[in-house]
Design a protein around this motif. Structure first.
Motif, PDB file in Angstrom:
ATOM      1  N   ALA A 103     -35.108   0.917  23.097  1.00  0.00           N
ATOM      2  CA  ALA A 103     -33.816   0.989  23.842  1.00  0.00           C
ATOM      3  C   ALA A 103     -33.318   2.432  24.192  1.00  0.00           C
ATOM      4  N   ILE A 104     -33.475   3.350  22.992  1.00  0.00           N
ATOM      5  CA  ILE A 104     -33.243   4.744  23.189  1.00  0.00           C
ATOM      6  C   ILE A 104     -34.211   5.478  24.103  1.00  0.00           C
ATOM      7  N   ALA A 105     -35.531   4.977  23.947  1.00  0.00           N
ATOM      8  CA  ALA A 105     -36.632   5.837  24.740  1.00  0.00           C
ATOM      9  C   ALA A 105     -36.467   5.619  26.205  1.00  0.00           C
ATOM     10  N   LEU A 106     -36.492   4.376  26.430  1.00  0.00           N
ATOM     11  CA  LEU A 106     -36.432   4.120  27.812  1.00  0.00           C
ATOM     12  C   LEU A 106     -35.219   4.141  28.733  1.00  0.00           C
ATOM     13  N   GLY A 107     -34.196   3.792  27.789  1.00  0.00           N
ATOM     14  CA  GLY A 107     -32.666   4.337  28.136  1.00  0.00           C
ATOM     15  C   GLY A 107     -32.674   5.772  28.543  1.00  0.00           C
ATOM     16  N   ALA A 108     -33.171   6.665  27.972  1.00  0.00           N
ATOM     17  CA  ALA A 108     -33.269   8.022  28.305  1.00  0.00           C
ATOM     18  C   ALA A 108     -33.869   8.277  29.580  1.00  0.00           C
ATOM     19  N   VAL A 109     -34.716   7.294  30.209  1.00  0.00           N
ATOM     20  CA  VAL A 109     -35.499   7.593  31.178  1.00  0.00           C
ATOM     21  C   VAL A 109     -34.328   7.182  32.366  1.00  0.00           C
ATOM     22  N   GLY A 110     -33.835   6.020  32.401  1.00  0.00           N
ATOM     23  CA  GLY A 110     -32.764   5.472  33.261  1.00  0.00           C
ATOM     24  C   GLY A 110     -31.582   6.726  33.173  1.00  0.00           C
ATOM     25  N   ALA A 111     -31.344   7.280  32.245  1.00  0.00           N
ATOM     26  CA  ALA A 111     -30.242   8.172  31.979  1.00  0.00           C
ATOM     27  C   ALA A 111     -30.528   9.635  33.167  1.00  0.00           C
ATOM     28  N   TRP A 112     -32.053   9.754  32.659  1.00  0.00           N
ATOM     29  CA  TRP A 112     -32.489  10.994  33.451  1.00  0.00           C
ATOM     30  C   TRP A 112     -32.428  10.716  35.052  1.00  0.00           C
ATOM     31  N   ILE A 113     -32.738   9.614  35.414  1.00  0.00           N
ATOM     32  CA  ILE A 113     -32.669   9.230  36.946  1.00  0.00           C
ATOM     33  C   ILE A 113     -31.216   9.423  37.351  1.00  0.00           C
ATOM     34  N   GLY A 114     -30.494   8.715  36.638  1.00  0.00           N
ATOM     35  CA  GLY A 114     -29.055   8.996  36.984  1.00  0.00           C
ATOM     36  C   GLY A 114     -28.572  10.550  37.084  1.00  0.00           C
ATOM     37  N   CYS A 115     -28.882  11.043  36.036  1.00  0.00           N
ATOM     38  CA  CYS A 115     -28.466  12.582  35.939  1.00  0.00           C
ATOM     39  C   CYS A 115     -28.994  13.458  37.084  1.00  0.00           C
ATOM     40  N   ARG A 116     -30.442  13.085  37.401  1.00  0.00           N
ATOM     41  CA  ARG A 116     -31.000  13.825  38.518  1.00  0.00           C
ATOM     42  C   ARG A 116     -30.262  13.654  39.662  1.00  0.00           C
ATOM     43  N   LEU A 117     -29.774  12.362  40.041  1.00  0.00           N
ATOM     44  CA  LEU A 117     -29.098  11.834  41.177  1.00  0.00           C
ATOM     45  C   LEU A 117     -27.818  12.501  41.459  1.00  0.00           C
ATOM     46  N   ARG A 118     -27.188  12.912  40.056  1.00  0.00           N
ATOM     47  CA  ARG A 118     -25.695  13.303  40.190  1.00  0.00           C
ATOM     48  C   ARG A 118     -25.870  15.060  40.037  1.00  0.00           C
ATOM     49  N   GLY A 119     -27.073  15.542  39.797  1.00  0.00           N
ATOM     50  CA  GLY A 119     -27.220  17.134  39.590  1.00  0.00           C
ATOM     51  C   GLY A 119     -26.466  17.654  38.388  1.00  0.00           C
ATOM     52  N   ILE A 120     -26.639  16.692  37.455  1.00  0.00           N
ATOM     53  CA  ILE A 120     -26.136  17.210  35.974  1.00  0.00           C
ATOM     54  C   ILE A 120     -27.320  17.215  34.821  1.00  0.00           C
ATOM     55  N   PRO A 121     -26.979  18.166  33.735  1.00  0.00           N
ATOM     56  CA  PRO A 121     -28.186  18.151  32.652  1.00  0.00           C
ATOM     57  C   PRO A 121     -28.205  16.967  31.867  1.00  0.00           C
ATOM     58  N   LEU A 122     -29.158  16.276  31.510  1.00  0.00           N
ATOM     59  CA  LEU A 122     -29.237  15.328  30.690  1.00  0.00           C
ATOM     60  C   LEU A 122     -28.810  15.462  29.303  1.00  0.00           C
TER      61      LEU A 122
END
Length: 338
Positions: A103-122
């Motif tokens: 959950a943490i590993a793949l959840g981090a991938v999803g969070a990374w995508i969201g952060c990239r779209l918002r232009g903020i550091p993961l």
């Protein structure tokens, strides 16, 4: 004979007409809401915008659920693909079975995508979410209580959990490992919040502290469990996973502290909307009124006074005062408009 124990629910689902309300899913949903709520408060406190945490969670949560289920199915494949098993059960997430590691590993991938779209550091976003994730796990573990699963060895302690007869389980009283882990996760959340306030953790170190502290507890709690699991060199697979992830989290924490000490000064672009917004906008080149205000006053003050004796000096003084008044009004107007 056990005189006191924690009773288990007779069923893990309640039906409201044709709609089933499952305790396991209910616990996970509550945990997610609490994590997003607390994460949002921490994100705003660090200078971020309201709603950003929820926007990124829209990516992180589905990825995390898929990752958690995949980890469970892969590491316990015999429950779904062994002899006499039905592989369709692998999709029945409501019956339990989410691995926090996946959950943490793949959840981090999803969070990374969201952060990239918002232009903020993961890492900054992860720091804000860290204690909320621990609290979400504390809620989620009570889903195991509803399903009467993942308990520990038999015991007659007053806080033992009573398990009824059922598929793959024997009636009796056992160590409530779900309760142990739930309390441990609450302690981890408190630790991260305290350490973050005390040491101003940044660049992913609050999240690394959460991971390391959780792994410490998961190691000894996992060792107590008696449910079926794969073993390597006499230890359960999840114990090895906890040890490896703990080491990685500690290494990241130490290296991050050396390479990027301190905390991020800004976590999200364009977050200034308060009384100082005009000054920030002027720096960004978006507030001409403010730039023409205080800047104009400074320019007028640096002009040489006109020649002509005392009368000229007095006239010059009057001009400077008038210019200062205009400049002050211009700055105030610029601040009101920002």
């Amino acid at each position: 004979m056990t005189l006191a124990y924690i009773p288990s629910p007779s069923t893990g689902v309640i039906h409201l007409g044709p709609i089933p309300l499952r305790g396991y899913a209910f616990c996970i949903i509550i945990g997610v809401f609490v994590a997003v709520w607390l994460g949002n408060k921490r994100w705003i406190a660090r200078g971020g915008k309201p709603g950003t945490v929820a926007d990124i969670a829209v990516w992180a949560v589905p990825f995390g659920l898929v990752g958690g289920r995949l980890y469970h199915v892969i590491t316990d494949y015999q429950l779904y693909f062994g002899e006499g098993r039905d592989w369709v059960d692998a999709f029945k997430i409501w019956e339990g079975g989410l691995g926090i590691w996946g959950a943490i590993a793949l959840g981090a991938v999803g969070a990374w995508i969201g952060c990239r779209l918002r232009g903020i550091p993961l890492p900054a976003w992860a720091d804000a979410l860290a204690p909320g994730i621990a609290i979400a796990q504390a809620f989620g573990r009570w889903g195991n209580w509803f399903n009467q699963e993942l308990y520990g060895r038999a015991t007659d302690l007053p806080w033992a959990v009573k398990i009824s007869e059922g598929p793959n389980r024997v009636a009796g009283t056992y160590h409530p490992t779900f309760l142990y882990e739930s309390l441990w996760c609450l302690g981890v959340a408190a630790l991260v919040i305290w350490a973050d306030r005390r040491f101003k953790l940044g660049h992913g170190r609050a999240f690394a502290l959460y991971v390391a502290a959780y792994c410490l507890g998961r190691g000894w709690i996992e060792y107590m469990r008696v449910d079926e699991a794969h073993h390597i060199l006499g230890l359960r697979l999840n114990v090895w996973t906890a040890m490896i992830v703990f080491i990685l989290a500690v290494v990241y924490f130490v290296l991050s502290a050396k390479l990027r000490p301190g905390r991020e000064e800004a976590v999200e672009p364009e977050t200034s909307d308060g009384p100082g917004g005009a000054a920030v906008a002027a720096v960004a080149g978006d507030a001409p009124a403010a730039a023409g205000g205080a800047g104009g006053a400074k320019a007028d003050l640096t002009k040489p006074a006109p020649a002509g004796g005392a009368a000229g000096a007095k006239a010059s003084e009057g001009t400077v005062k008038a210019d200062l008044t205009k400049a002050t009004d211009g700055a105030a107007g610029g601040a009101d408009k920002s």
